[in-house]
Design an enzyme around this catalytic site. Structure first.
Site, mmCIF file in Angstrom:
data_model
loop_
_atom_site.group_PDB
_atom_site.id
_atom_site.type_symbol
_atom_site.label_atom_id
_atom_site.label_comp_id
_atom_site.label_asym_id
_atom_site.label_seq_id
_atom_site.Cartn_x
_atom_site.Cartn_y
_atom_site.Cartn_z
ATOM 1 N N GLN A 85 0.796 -1.238 0.000
ATOM 2 C CA GLN A 85 0.000 0.000 0.000
ATOM 3 C C GLN A 85 0.826 1.285 0.000
ATOM 4 O O GLN A 85 0.446 2.265 -0.635
ATOM 5 C CB GLN A 85 -0.910 -0.029 1.228
ATOM 6 C CG GLN A 85 -1.893 1.115 1.337
ATOM 7 C CD GLN A 85 -2.812 0.945 2.539
ATOM 8 O OE1 GLN A 85 -3.730 0.159 2.509
ATOM 9 N NE2 GLN A 85 -2.539 1.674 3.605
ATOM 10 N N GLU A 97 -3.682 9.131 -1.370
ATOM 11 C CA GLU A 97 -2.863 9.829 -0.366
ATOM 12 C C GLU A 97 -1.842 10.759 -1.001
ATOM 13 O O GLU A 97 -0.888 11.198 -0.346
ATOM 14 C CB GLU A 97 -2.168 8.806 0.552
ATOM 15 C CG GLU A 97 -3.135 8.116 1.502
ATOM 16 C CD GLU A 97 -2.465 7.437 2.685
ATOM 17 O OE1 GLU A 97 -1.227 7.311 2.692
ATOM 18 O OE2 GLU A 97 -3.192 7.031 3.608
ATOM 19 N N LYS A 115 -4.302 6.494 15.552
ATOM 20 C CA LYS A 115 -5.269 7.207 14.714
ATOM 21 C C LYS A 115 -6.482 7.558 15.566
ATOM 22 O O LYS A 115 -7.142 6.657 16.092
ATOM 23 C CB LYS A 115 -5.737 6.309 13.557
ATOM 24 C CG LYS A 115 -4.710 6.051 12.466
ATOM 25 C CD LYS A 115 -5.249 5.008 11.468
ATOM 26 C CE LYS A 115 -4.329 4.875 10.262
ATOM 27 N NZ LYS A 115 -4.644 3.663 9.462
ATOM 28 N N LYS A 162 2.724 10.381 10.516
ATOM 29 C CA LYS A 162 2.496 9.920 9.147
ATOM 30 C C LYS A 162 1.411 10.805 8.566
ATOM 31 O O LYS A 162 0.240 10.688 8.949
ATOM 32 C CB LYS A 162 2.033 8.464 9.220
ATOM 33 C CG LYS A 162 2.116 7.695 7.936
ATOM 34 C CD LYS A 162 1.501 6.319 8.175
ATOM 35 C CE LYS A 162 1.642 5.404 7.026
ATOM 36 N NZ LYS A 162 0.666 4.297 7.128
HETATM 37 P P1 PGA Z 1 -6.578 4.078 5.513
HETATM 38 O O1 PGA Z 1 -5.091 3.568 5.392
HETATM 39 O O2 PGA Z 1 -6.598 5.433 6.062
HETATM 40 O O3 PGA Z 1 -7.100 3.990 4.095
HETATM 41 O O4 PGA Z 1 -7.292 3.078 6.391
HETATM 42 C C1 PGA Z 1 -4.047 4.124 6.101
HETATM 43 C C2 PGA Z 1 -3.112 3.084 6.618
HETATM 44 O O5 PGA Z 1 -3.331 1.863 6.430
HETATM 45 O O6 PGA Z 1 -2.119 3.429 7.245
HETATM 46 ZN ZN ZN Z 2 -1.544 1.219 7.767
#
Ligand code: PGA
Ligand code: ZN
Length: 391
Positions: A141, A183, A306, A357
């Site tokens: 990803q 992103e 998060k 991040k």
């Molecule tokens: P997401 O991915 O915000 O799309 O869930 C971010 C991550 O996996 O760090």
């Molecule tokens: Zn992640």
């Protein structure tokens, strides 16, 4: 005292509807937005459609009017109790927007100062090349950089931008078509090895480290890790070998979610056998109980924080506290569907986290960097500031 709350249905960077909550007190108006993820952990709070939240919001907000905003923990306790299992009654998206806005009101402005952070700054972990569910050509990803060679925050922010631009220049010089994903990371047709070769050689010029977010739950199906772009199908043991080989071959400094979100023991095996930061995102979902499990099993030495995964800021602080006491690398993180609310920058400085991040390109990413720059500028005028020591 909280006099009123307002709800606005706003858009995130993917054009999806999300919530902005404004808390009105005697001191003023304080707003915060909820970002949305695409590679969400299954243990994350439940998000409700904004249309549904709008329906019950007028009744819901009556519960919060009259609370003392400086006692944000009491507001959070209410949200946690009233929200029910995984915030399914009110929506984790509404809950975190309220919680963040109340913390801003409690701080009366600068959240990072209110949290006690001033002197140390996190290194920005930048997403340079992307794939997976955020868009791109590889199942991995995120291909990330950490500008460890930079001694100041402005230099670190600039370095990430320069690395992003150097990759772009590399592709354009060779006539390779490229794009940008959710992103703001660069996408182009290449396998993960080629990508890592390019990124490592660019990063070296800037003294930066390279890492990956494998978001492995997104490629996990029926007990196997599937990589259609290369035809690879790996069992958990082979996945461990695969990741270990990546870390060693490319000298990675950071690996996030290399295994399925319930596989605490493969995480532990990797953590035991490599030197880099092994970070849990979907594994922990900023949840103190899941972090306890991981600590007992020694599953990881890093954790993603998060707010959306925690549901309230108090719950995030509980997880963060535990992680700090255990010496884990704390990584305050954005989501793929972001807004321009730079709340996480205050959170990262306020908690003295090691990494933040927040992406590199795109207005919703740059807003976080700009807030970090503003805080750096202000605090360096007041005295000595430095980058947090990571390694
Ligand atoms: P997401 O991915 O915000 O799309 O869930 C971010 C991550 O996996 O760090
Ligand atoms: Zn992640």
């Amino acid at each position: 005292m909280i006099r009123d709350l307002e709800l606005t249905a706003i858009l995130n960077s993917r054009g999806e509807e999300t919530v902005r909550v404004t808390v009105v007190t005697e001191e003023g108006r304080f707003s915060s937005d909820c970002p949305c993820g695409k590679s969400r952990g299954s243990a994350e709070p439940v998000f409700l459609p904004v249309s549904r939240i709008s329906g019950f919001f007028p009744e819901f907000k009556k519960n919060l009017i009259g609370f003392d905003e400086t006692d944000f923990e009491s507001v959070d306790s209410f949200l946690e109790e009233f929200g029910g299992e995984r915030f399914s009654k009110i929506g984790g998206n509404l809950s975190i927007a309220v919680s963040q806005a109340v913390l801003k009101a409690a701080a009366g402005g600068d959240v990072y100062r209110f949290l006690g952070g001033r002197r140390v700054f996190p290194y920005p972990l930048g997403n340079v090349i992307g794939g997976g569910v955020h868009g791109g050509y590889t199942e991995i990803q995120e291909f990330l950089v950490v500008p460890f060679g930079s001694e100041t925050l402005p230099e670190a922010v600039r370095t990430n931008v320069e690395i992003w631009n150097a990759v772009r220049t590399y592709l354009e010089a060779r006539g390779i078509p490229w794009g940008r994903n959710d992103e703001g990371a660069i996408t182009f047709k290449a396998g993960y090895r080629k990508i890592l070769e390019i990124l490592c050689s660019v990063a070296e010029d800037y003294g930066a480290g390279v890492g990956v977010d494998m978001a492995a739950s997104t490629v996990f199906e029926n007990g196997e890790y599937r990589y259609p772009s290369s035809g690879k199908v790996l069992d958990p043991g082979e996945q461990l070998e695969f990741v270990r080989d990546l870390v060693r071959t490319f000298n990675l400094v950071y690996v996030e979610d290399p295994f399925h979100e319930e596989d605490f023991s493969s995480f532990a095996e990797l953590t035991r056998s490599v030197k880099c930061v092994v970070c849990g995102d979907d594994l922990f979902v900023t949840n103190p109980e899941r972090l306890e499990i991981g600590l007992n099993l020694k599953s990881a030495n890093g954790i993603i924080l998060k707010p959306t995964q925690a549901g309230t800021v108090s719950r995030l602080f509980k997880t963060e506290n535990l992680a700090r006491k255990k010496g884990m690398i704390r990584v305050v993180s954005h989501r793929s569907g972001e807004t321009c609310d730079p709340f996480i920058s205050d959170l990262a400085v306020g908690t003295g986290s090691e990494l933040v991040k927040c992406g590199i390109m795109g207005g919703e990413r740059v807003s976080k960097a700009n807030r970090l720059l503003e805080i750096w500028e202000r605090e360096s005028e007041r005295g000595r500031v430095r980058m947090v020591r990571v390694r």
